[in-house]
Design a protein around this motif. Sequence first.
Motif, PDB file in Angstrom:
ATOM      1  N   LEU A 135    -138.620  45.389  62.777  1.00 32.15           N
ATOM      2  CA  LEU A 135    -138.112  43.758  63.342  1.00 32.15           C
ATOM      3  C   LEU A 135    -139.134  43.073  62.891  1.00 32.15           C
ATOM      4  N   PHE A 136    -140.188  43.122  62.377  1.00 36.03           N
ATOM      5  CA  PHE A 136    -140.828  42.227  61.797  1.00 36.03           C
ATOM      6  C   PHE A 136    -140.868  42.105  60.123  1.00 36.03           C
ATOM      7  N   SER A 137    -140.489  43.244  59.134  1.00 36.61           N
ATOM      8  CA  SER A 137    -139.938  42.547  57.938  1.00 36.61           C
ATOM      9  C   SER A 137    -138.444  42.086  58.325  1.00 36.61           C
ATOM     10  N   GLY A 138    -137.668  41.910  58.702  1.00 30.23           N
ATOM     11  CA  GLY A 138    -136.247  41.853  58.791  1.00 30.23           C
ATOM     12  C   GLY A 138    -135.504  43.088  58.063  1.00 30.23           C
ATOM     13  N   ASP A 139    -136.207  43.988  57.646  1.00 33.20           N
ATOM     14  CA  ASP A 139    -135.213  44.661  57.359  1.00 33.20           C
ATOM     15  C   ASP A 139    -134.388  45.841  57.694  1.00 33.20           C
ATOM     16  N   HIS A 140    -133.259  45.667  57.970  1.00 35.50           N
ATOM     17  CA  HIS A 140    -132.034  46.384  58.930  1.00 35.50           C
ATOM     18  C   HIS A 140    -131.181  45.910  58.753  1.00 35.50           C
ATOM     19  N   PRO A 141    -129.747  46.365  58.770  1.00 32.94           N
ATOM     20  CA  PRO A 141    -128.726  46.115  58.747  1.00 32.94           C
ATOM     21  C   PRO A 141    -128.186  44.864  59.841  1.00 32.94           C
ATOM     22  N   ILE A 142    -129.193  45.475  61.129  1.00 27.44           N
ATOM     23  CA  ILE A 142    -128.458  44.494  62.077  1.00 27.44           C
ATOM     24  C   ILE A 142    -129.218  43.224  61.901  1.00 27.44           C
ATOM     25  N   LEU A 143    -130.353  42.798  61.425  1.00 28.48           N
ATOM     26  CA  LEU A 143    -131.162  42.072  62.452  1.00 28.48           C
ATOM     27  C   LEU A 143    -130.745  40.583  60.892  1.00 28.48           C
ATOM     28  N   GLU A 144    -130.666  39.278  61.140  1.00 28.71           N
ATOM     29  CA  GLU A 144    -130.026  38.467  60.790  1.00 28.71           C
ATOM     30  C   GLU A 144    -131.402  37.760  59.756  1.00 28.71           C
ATOM     31  N   LYS A 145    -132.812  38.579  60.272  1.00 25.10           N
ATOM     32  CA  LYS A 145    -134.186  37.311  59.544  1.00 25.10           C
ATOM     33  C   LYS A 145    -134.577  38.385  59.997  1.00 25.10           C
ATOM     34  N   ALA A 146    -136.293  38.459  59.642  1.00 22.44           N
ATOM     35  CA  ALA A 146    -137.765  39.056  59.855  1.00 22.44           C
ATOM     36  C   ALA A 146    -138.275  37.870  61.374  1.00 22.44           C
ATOM     37  N   TYR A 147    -138.950  39.001  62.115  1.00 21.02           N
ATOM     38  CA  TYR A 147    -139.735  38.433  63.748  1.00 21.02           C
ATOM     39  C   TYR A 147    -140.989  38.466  64.046  1.00 21.02           C
ATOM     40  N   HIS A 148    -141.486  37.792  63.889  1.00 25.95           N
ATOM     41  CA  HIS A 148    -142.887  37.666  64.159  1.00 25.95           C
ATOM     42  C   HIS A 148    -143.527  38.188  65.472  1.00 25.95           C
ATOM     43  N   PRO A 149    -144.384  39.759  65.498  1.00 22.83           N
ATOM     44  CA  PRO A 149    -144.731  39.835  66.316  1.00 22.83           C
ATOM     45  C   PRO A 149    -144.814  39.172  67.639  1.00 22.83           C
ATOM     46  N   MET A 150    -145.484  37.752  67.428  1.00 21.67           N
ATOM     47  CA  MET A 150    -145.318  37.584  68.825  1.00 21.67           C
ATOM     48  C   MET A 150    -144.399  36.841  69.766  1.00 21.67           C
ATOM     49  N   THR A 151    -143.317  36.445  68.393  1.00 26.15           N
ATOM     50  CA  THR A 151    -142.185  36.863  68.724  1.00 26.15           C
ATOM     51  C   THR A 151    -141.654  37.575  69.869  1.00 26.15           C
ATOM     52  N   VAL A 152    -141.816  38.845  69.482  1.00 25.37           N
ATOM     53  CA  VAL A 152    -141.034  39.972  70.287  1.00 25.37           C
ATOM     54  C   VAL A 152    -142.197  40.226  70.697  1.00 25.37           C
ATOM     55  N   ARG A 153    -143.580  40.099  70.987  1.00 26.67           N
ATOM     56  CA  ARG A 153    -144.215  40.081  72.240  1.00 26.67           C
ATOM     57  C   ARG A 153    -143.730  39.111  73.261  1.00 26.67           C
ATOM     58  N   PHE A 154    -143.415  38.169  73.346  1.00 25.26           N
ATOM     59  CA  PHE A 154    -143.145  36.978  74.224  1.00 25.26           C
ATOM     60  C   PHE A 154    -141.257  37.235  74.914  1.00 25.26           C
ATOM     61  N   PHE A 155    -140.381  38.093  73.734  1.00 22.34           N
ATOM     62  CA  PHE A 155    -139.502  38.443  74.071  1.00 22.34           C
ATOM     63  C   PHE A 155    -139.482  39.434  74.848  1.00 22.34           C
ATOM     64  N   ILE A 156    -140.619  40.360  75.107  1.00 17.91           N
ATOM     65  CA  ILE A 156    -140.762  41.489  75.731  1.00 17.91           C
ATOM     66  C   ILE A 156    -141.270  41.023  76.981  1.00 17.91           C
ATOM     67  N   LEU A 157    -142.024  40.568  77.064  1.00 15.27           N
ATOM     68  CA  LEU A 157    -142.553  39.425  78.309  1.00 15.27           C
ATOM     69  C   LEU A 157    -141.941  38.482  79.292  1.00 15.27           C
ATOM     70  N   GLN A 158    -140.645  38.671  78.523  1.00 19.69           N
ATOM     71  CA  GLN A 158    -139.897  37.624  79.529  1.00 19.69           C
ATOM     72  C   GLN A 158    -138.546  38.367  80.318  1.00 19.69           C
ATOM     73  N   THR A 159    -138.893  39.518  80.618  1.00 13.33           N
ATOM     74  CA  THR A 159    -137.965  40.546  81.422  1.00 13.33           C
ATOM     75  C   THR A 159    -139.261  41.189  81.792  1.00 13.33           C
ATOM     76  N   HIS A 160    -138.155  41.614  83.207  1.00 11.50           N
ATOM     77  CA  HIS A 160    -139.428  42.465  84.092  1.00 11.50           C
ATOM     78  C   HIS A 160    -139.109  43.646  82.933  1.00 11.50           C
ATOM     79  N   TYR A 161    -140.365  44.522  83.180  1.00 12.21           N
ATOM     80  CA  TYR A 161    -140.244  45.672  82.724  1.00 12.21           C
ATOM     81  C   TYR A 161    -139.565  46.588  83.114  1.00 12.21           C
ATOM     82  N   ARG A 162    -139.312  46.417  84.544  1.00 12.08           N
ATOM     83  CA  ARG A 162    -138.020  47.890  85.254  1.00 12.08           C
ATOM     84  C   ARG A 162    -137.335  47.255  84.603  1.00 12.08           C
ATOM     85  N   SER A 163    -136.405  46.248  83.979  1.00  9.35           N
ATOM     86  CA  SER A 163    -135.345  45.714  83.774  1.00  9.35           C
ATOM     87  C   SER A 163    -134.714  45.945  81.999  1.00  9.35           C
ATOM     88  N   THR A 164    -133.682  46.491  82.190  1.00 12.74           N
ATOM     89  CA  THR A 164    -132.800  47.233  80.222  1.00 12.74           C
ATOM     90  C   THR A 164    -133.393  45.761  79.732  1.00 12.74           C
TER      91      THR A 164
END
Length: 336
Positions: A135-164
């Motif tokens: 996720l941080f490097s973008g080195d995966h065929p599904i990913l269009e780009k790399a994502y900063h660790p803070m972006t991933v953290r923020f993405f997780i925080l936007q969803t309730h932990y008991r939700s998918t």
Amino acid sequence: SGHDYGKLSGRVIDDLLETTRELEGQEEKRDTADFALWKNAAPEHIMRWQSPWGVGYPGWHIECSAMATKYLGAQFDIHGGGMDLLFPHHESEIAQSTICNHTAPVRYWIHNNMITINGRKMGKSYNNVIKLTELFSGDHPILEKAYHPMTVRFFILQTHYRSTLDFSNEALQASEKGLKRLWDAYEKLGNLSMDNSQQSIDTVLDEKIRKLIAEFADFMNDDFSTAKVLANMFEIVPVINSMKDTIIPVSAISKETFELLQTSFKTWLEDIFGLQSVSEADNAKLQGVMQLLIDIRKEAKGRKDFATSDKIRNQLASLGITLKDEKGGEMSWSVE
């Protein structure tokens, strides 16, 4: 022992015994409901220690009770884990720790839901397993780009932990923009100061902000709802932007509310949520270069050399850096 086994998961032990599959070593148990605390080690087993019960190794559940008791004590506040660990692992951990230490080991259990990728369960068979490093490097065929660790953290925080939690490029890029918008407002808030104007306080706005801030703790106390805390922050963002642009004077709210707003944003964004700036503006060298360009552009505008002034602004824009002329002849910049 009298321990209410099944209390956490809501399982009934008699029903479990009727539906359980056949496992090895059942004949060695005194009770079919028992789970192993210590296992005999075969000669080739890499984990093997001497014990009063022979050479062996600890069972899976007792490992966690032993580590938790050693490092956190007989009882601690929060125990996390995936919802797939709720039974039998955490249920068994409660049973053995309670019987050993004569107290329930955990006050609050937090079980997060599963991760999906573009709506599908993440799994090797789907070839959609994404590691954090990918996720941080973008080195995966599904990913269009790399994502900063803070972006991933923020993405997780936007969803309730008991939700998918469904990872997708669209969702991650939306979080990237959302974090930038929120953090830009936070930095603007830090640069604001209470003016000395005698303008009367807007009591409706003042009370609204205090209510939104007070709900931060309420939402976290109500099942760790980080998403609702962030939603309240985003409701305050337009007010901060309007204060920065002098549409709303800072003095429209009381000094106490303004200071509460500044300290609350710092406490929750940085100290509790662990977010940090992802902007290139944090780079000290870039700041130095930008200040030099701003000084050159100011001098050009002072000489009425608008061609040079516009060239600096336009070429920076092509690189994703926006220069903004502020009131009083000052300039600010941001990385898009």
